[in-house]
Design a protein around this motif. Structure first.
Motif, mmCIF file in Angstrom:
data_model
loop_
_atom_site.group_PDB
_atom_site.id
_atom_site.type_symbol
_atom_site.label_atom_id
_atom_site.label_comp_id
_atom_site.label_asym_id
_atom_site.label_seq_id
_atom_site.Cartn_x
_atom_site.Cartn_y
_atom_site.Cartn_z
ATOM 1 N N ILE A 1 0.829 -1.197 0.000
ATOM 2 C CA ILE A 1 0.000 0.000 0.000
ATOM 3 C C ILE A 1 0.863 1.245 0.000
ATOM 4 O O ILE A 1 0.684 2.155 -0.812
ATOM 5 N N SER A 2 1.819 1.318 0.897
ATOM 6 C CA SER A 2 2.639 2.523 1.009
ATOM 7 C C SER A 2 3.499 2.727 -0.229
ATOM 8 O O SER A 2 3.686 3.854 -0.685
ATOM 9 N N ASP A 3 4.031 1.635 -0.772
ATOM 10 C CA ASP A 3 4.851 1.759 -1.982
ATOM 11 C C ASP A 3 4.007 2.159 -3.176
ATOM 12 O O ASP A 3 4.438 2.930 -4.022
ATOM 13 N N HIS A 4 2.799 1.624 -3.221
ATOM 14 C CA HIS A 4 2.012 1.757 -4.439
ATOM 15 C C HIS A 4 1.175 3.022 -4.496
ATOM 16 O O HIS A 4 0.719 3.404 -5.570
ATOM 17 N N ALA A 5 0.959 3.674 -3.364
ATOM 18 C CA ALA A 5 0.147 4.891 -3.372
ATOM 19 C C ALA A 5 0.730 5.939 -4.302
ATOM 20 O O ALA A 5 0.006 6.689 -4.943
ATOM 21 N N LEU A 6 2.051 5.980 -4.401
ATOM 22 C CA LEU A 6 2.698 6.974 -5.263
ATOM 23 C C LEU A 6 2.460 6.682 -6.735
ATOM 24 O O LEU A 6 2.379 7.593 -7.552
ATOM 25 N N SER A 7 2.339 5.413 -7.099
ATOM 26 C CA SER A 7 2.259 5.055 -8.513
ATOM 27 C C SER A 7 0.916 5.386 -9.138
ATOM 28 O O SER A 7 0.784 5.361 -10.355
ATOM 29 N N ILE A 8 -0.109 5.679 -8.319
ATOM 30 C CA ILE A 8 -1.414 6.031 -8.883
ATOM 31 C C ILE A 8 -1.575 7.530 -8.999
ATOM 32 O O ILE A 8 -2.624 8.017 -9.404
ATOM 33 N N ASN A 9 -0.530 8.285 -8.661
ATOM 34 C CA ASN A 9 -0.638 9.743 -8.636
ATOM 35 C C ASN A 9 -1.075 10.307 -9.978
ATOM 36 O O ASN A 9 -1.904 11.192 -10.053
ATOM 37 N N GLY A 10 -0.517 9.796 -11.065
ATOM 38 C CA GLY A 10 -0.843 10.324 -12.382
ATOM 39 C C GLY A 10 -2.149 9.825 -12.955
ATOM 40 O O GLY A 10 -2.526 10.192 -14.061
ATOM 41 N N LYS A 11 -2.839 8.945 -12.219
ATOM 42 C CA LYS A 11 -4.079 8.366 -12.729
ATOM 43 C C LYS A 11 -5.320 9.101 -12.231
ATOM 44 O O LYS A 11 -6.427 8.759 -12.592
ATOM 45 N N VAL A 12 -5.112 10.073 -11.347
ATOM 46 C CA VAL A 12 -6.234 10.790 -10.763
ATOM 47 C C VAL A 12 -6.074 12.278 -11.019
ATOM 48 O O VAL A 12 -5.029 12.850 -10.726
ATOM 49 N N PHE B 1 -10.061 12.973 -21.677
ATOM 50 C CA PHE B 1 -9.867 12.426 -20.330
ATOM 51 C C PHE B 1 -9.467 10.953 -20.399
ATOM 52 O O PHE B 1 -8.610 10.494 -19.646
ATOM 53 N N GLN B 2 -10.104 10.217 -21.291
ATOM 54 C CA GLN B 2 -9.777 8.802 -21.442
ATOM 55 C C GLN B 2 -8.341 8.633 -21.905
ATOM 56 O O GLN B 2 -7.622 7.745 -21.429
ATOM 57 N N ASN B 3 -7.890 9.479 -22.818
ATOM 58 C CA ASN B 3 -6.521 9.407 -23.319
ATOM 59 C C ASN B 3 -5.504 9.687 -22.214
ATOM 60 O O ASN B 3 -4.423 9.098 -22.191
ATOM 61 N N ILE B 4 -5.855 10.571 -21.285
ATOM 62 C CA ILE B 4 -4.928 10.958 -20.213
ATOM 63 C C ILE B 4 -4.938 9.951 -19.071
ATOM 64 O O ILE B 4 -3.877 9.533 -18.584
ATOM 65 N N TYR B 5 -6.147 9.514 -18.656
ATOM 66 C CA TYR B 5 -6.272 8.744 -17.409
ATOM 67 C C TYR B 5 -6.610 7.275 -17.606
ATOM 68 O O TYR B 5 -6.715 6.539 -16.632
ATOM 69 N N GLY B 6 -6.795 6.839 -18.849
ATOM 70 C CA GLY B 6 -7.045 5.425 -19.074
ATOM 71 C C GLY B 6 -8.456 5.158 -19.542
ATOM 72 O O GLY B 6 -9.203 6.051 -19.911
ATOM 73 N N GLU B 7 -8.800 3.873 -19.522
ATOM 74 C CA GLU B 7 -10.061 3.431 -20.111
ATOM 75 C C GLU B 7 -11.273 3.964 -19.366
ATOM 76 O O GLU B 7 -11.235 4.227 -18.188
ATOM 77 N N SER B 8 -12.351 4.125 -20.098
ATOM 78 C CA SER B 8 -13.652 4.454 -19.513
ATOM 79 C C SER B 8 -14.703 3.794 -20.388
ATOM 80 O O SER B 8 -14.394 2.932 -21.195
ATOM 81 N N GLY C 1 -1.208 14.323 -20.194
ATOM 82 C CA GLY C 1 -0.718 13.054 -20.698
ATOM 83 C C GLY C 1 0.484 13.217 -21.609
ATOM 84 O O GLY C 1 1.121 14.270 -21.673
ATOM 85 N N ASN C 2 0.779 12.153 -22.335
ATOM 86 C CA ASN C 2 1.955 12.138 -23.210
ATOM 87 C C ASN C 2 1.611 12.127 -24.687
ATOM 88 O O ASN C 2 2.503 12.082 -25.530
ATOM 89 N N GLN C 3 0.311 12.154 -25.005
ATOM 90 C CA GLN C 3 -0.105 12.097 -26.413
ATOM 91 C C GLN C 3 -0.807 13.392 -26.801
ATOM 92 O O GLN C 3 -2.015 13.436 -27.000
ATOM 93 N N LEU C 4 -0.019 14.454 -26.900
ATOM 94 C CA LEU C 4 -0.586 15.762 -27.241
ATOM 95 C C LEU C 4 -1.168 15.770 -28.645
ATOM 96 O O LEU C 4 -2.098 16.526 -28.923
ATOM 97 N N GLY C 5 -0.618 14.952 -29.525
ATOM 98 C CA GLY C 5 -1.133 14.889 -30.888
ATOM 99 C C GLY C 5 -2.601 14.505 -30.917
ATOM 100 O O GLY C 5 -3.392 15.079 -31.673
#
Length: 391
Positions: free
Chosen positions: A176-187, A348-355, A268-272
């Motif tokens: 939990i403590s290690d992984h909390a940081l890895s979701i930072n860019g998903k929210v 939003f889907q392109n930046i944060y993932g599937e919806s 995100g990383n896909q500005l195009g």
């Protein structure tokens, strides 16, 4: 072709000299984003997420094994509670009912045999029941991200990177403590959310450019002089439209650059892909405003657009994230065909993932709408009282 290019370049130059219009189209969304983003960040009590999202999830544990218990503990951890409020349910039926009644954004179902499958290295899955909005996408991303973390731990153990651990001995606290940081860019933070919605809103205000095309062609002294020249009036109309569209796209580039590299909003990383969505939406808006001003008078079209733009922004959740807009059958149906809502959801889907939005389906809808509006505009030009516009 020379006429089109000449009108195109002249239109862009004149628009760039219009400081008042440029300041509105660039500074207005920046200032509004700063106000809304900062205000909501202050309300969030130190959380990195926007309070306006109010994300709520249900957890239905049908397995009750060790790994399932770790997953439940993960969603109840203080780090994740800042993002998602998770409640345990005893049955899928009850959770689905609350999802339908807009009390939840997603339901996570841990199927029986899940823990055993993970421990034995077999394929496993979680069932997600979602409303298809940004919040449900965030919940799904967090759950899947944690499962990837479990896989990584098990893979490292089996490779001898550290002493092998059974599924029941995995330390959930460290995960939990290690992984909390890895979701930072998903929210999304409040600034991230409003950077996108204000960008979409200002593209809607590009309808003024479409009105200007028809106004200048039909009512201005320049339009009268152009019609007296031995040139095809349609070429002037095309060049003017392309010039207005290019101006909008230049403003989009400036806004995205500011939001991403100065305001540090997440694009995100896909500005195009984002630029493509904004360009397509800008084209739809300009063509739509042209069709309105041709079918009606310029004054009526302007009044209609002043009403349509804020309503469309509200329905897309641009001013505030309201869950009932996504679950109500009427507003949901409207949102599924509103160009600004489609473009916003795809970004939003392109930046944060599937919806729940299909990328291909969403793009095809936008292209279909653009094609229909283009045909409508051509028809409006041809039935215009100034018939020489169609020559």
């Amino acid at each position: 072709m020379r006429t089109i290019i000449a009108v195109f370049l002249t239109t862009v130059k004149l628009n760039l000299r219009n400081r008042r219009g440029l300041l509105f189209m660039i500074l207005f969304p920046i200032v509004l984003t700063l106000i809304l983003g900062t205000a909501l960040s202050n309300i969030s009590s130190g959380s990195n997420t926007t309070e306006s999202l109010h994300i709520h999830a249900a957890m239905v544990n049908q397995d009750h094994g060790a790994i399932a218990g770790q997953l439940e503990k993960f969603f109840q951890s203080q780090e994740i509670k800042k993002i998602v409020k998770t409640k345990s349910y005893s049955s899928v039926k009850t959770a689905s009912s609350d999802l339908k009644n807009q009390k939840l954004d997603a339901v996570i179902v841990i199927n029986s045999g899940f823990s055993q499958a993970v421990q034995q290295g077999r394929n496993y899955k979680l069932d997600f029941i979602t409303s298809g909005d940004l919040e449900s996408s965030i919940i799904k991303n967090i759950a899947e991200s944690y499962l990837k973390r479990i896989n990584a731990v098990r893979a490292s153990a089996s490779a001898g990177a550290f002493p092998s651990q059974s599924g029941t001995q995995m330390q959930p606290d460290s995960l939990i403590s290690d992984h909390a940081l890895s979701i930072n860019g998903k929210v999304p933070k409040s600034s991230d959310y409003y950077a996108v919605t204000m960008l979409i809103m200002i593209i809607l205000y590009a309808s003024n450019y479409g009105l200007d095309v028809v106004r200048e062609s039909k009512k201005s002294p320049i339009g009268y002089r152009i019609r007296s020249l031995p040139v095809r009036q349609m070429n002037f109309l095309i060049g003017k439209t392309l010039g207005q569209l290019a101006t909008v796209f230049l403003q989009i580039i400036v806004l995205v650059t500011f939001f991403k590299f100065i305001y540090h909003a997440n694009f995100g990383n896909q500005l195009g892909f984002i630029f493509m969505m904004c360009f397509l939406l800008g084209f739809i808006v300009i063509i739509f405003s042209m069709a309105l001003s041709l079918f009606f008078t310029f004054e009526i079209a302007n009044t209609l657009l002043n009403f349509i733009v804020p309503v469309a922004t509200f329905l897309a959740g641009g001013y505030a994230k309201l869950s009932f807009l996504e679950t109500n059958p009427i507003t949901s149906a409207l949102r599924s065909w509103l160009p600004n809502s489609l473009a916003q959801n795809l970004i939003f889907q392109n930046i944060y993932g599937e919806s729940g939005v299909s990328v291909t389906g969403g793009i095809l809808k936008l292209i279909f709408i653009a094609g229909c509006l283009l045909l409508l505009t051509v028809a409006a030009v041809r039935r215009s009282k100034n018939g020489d516009l169609s020559k």
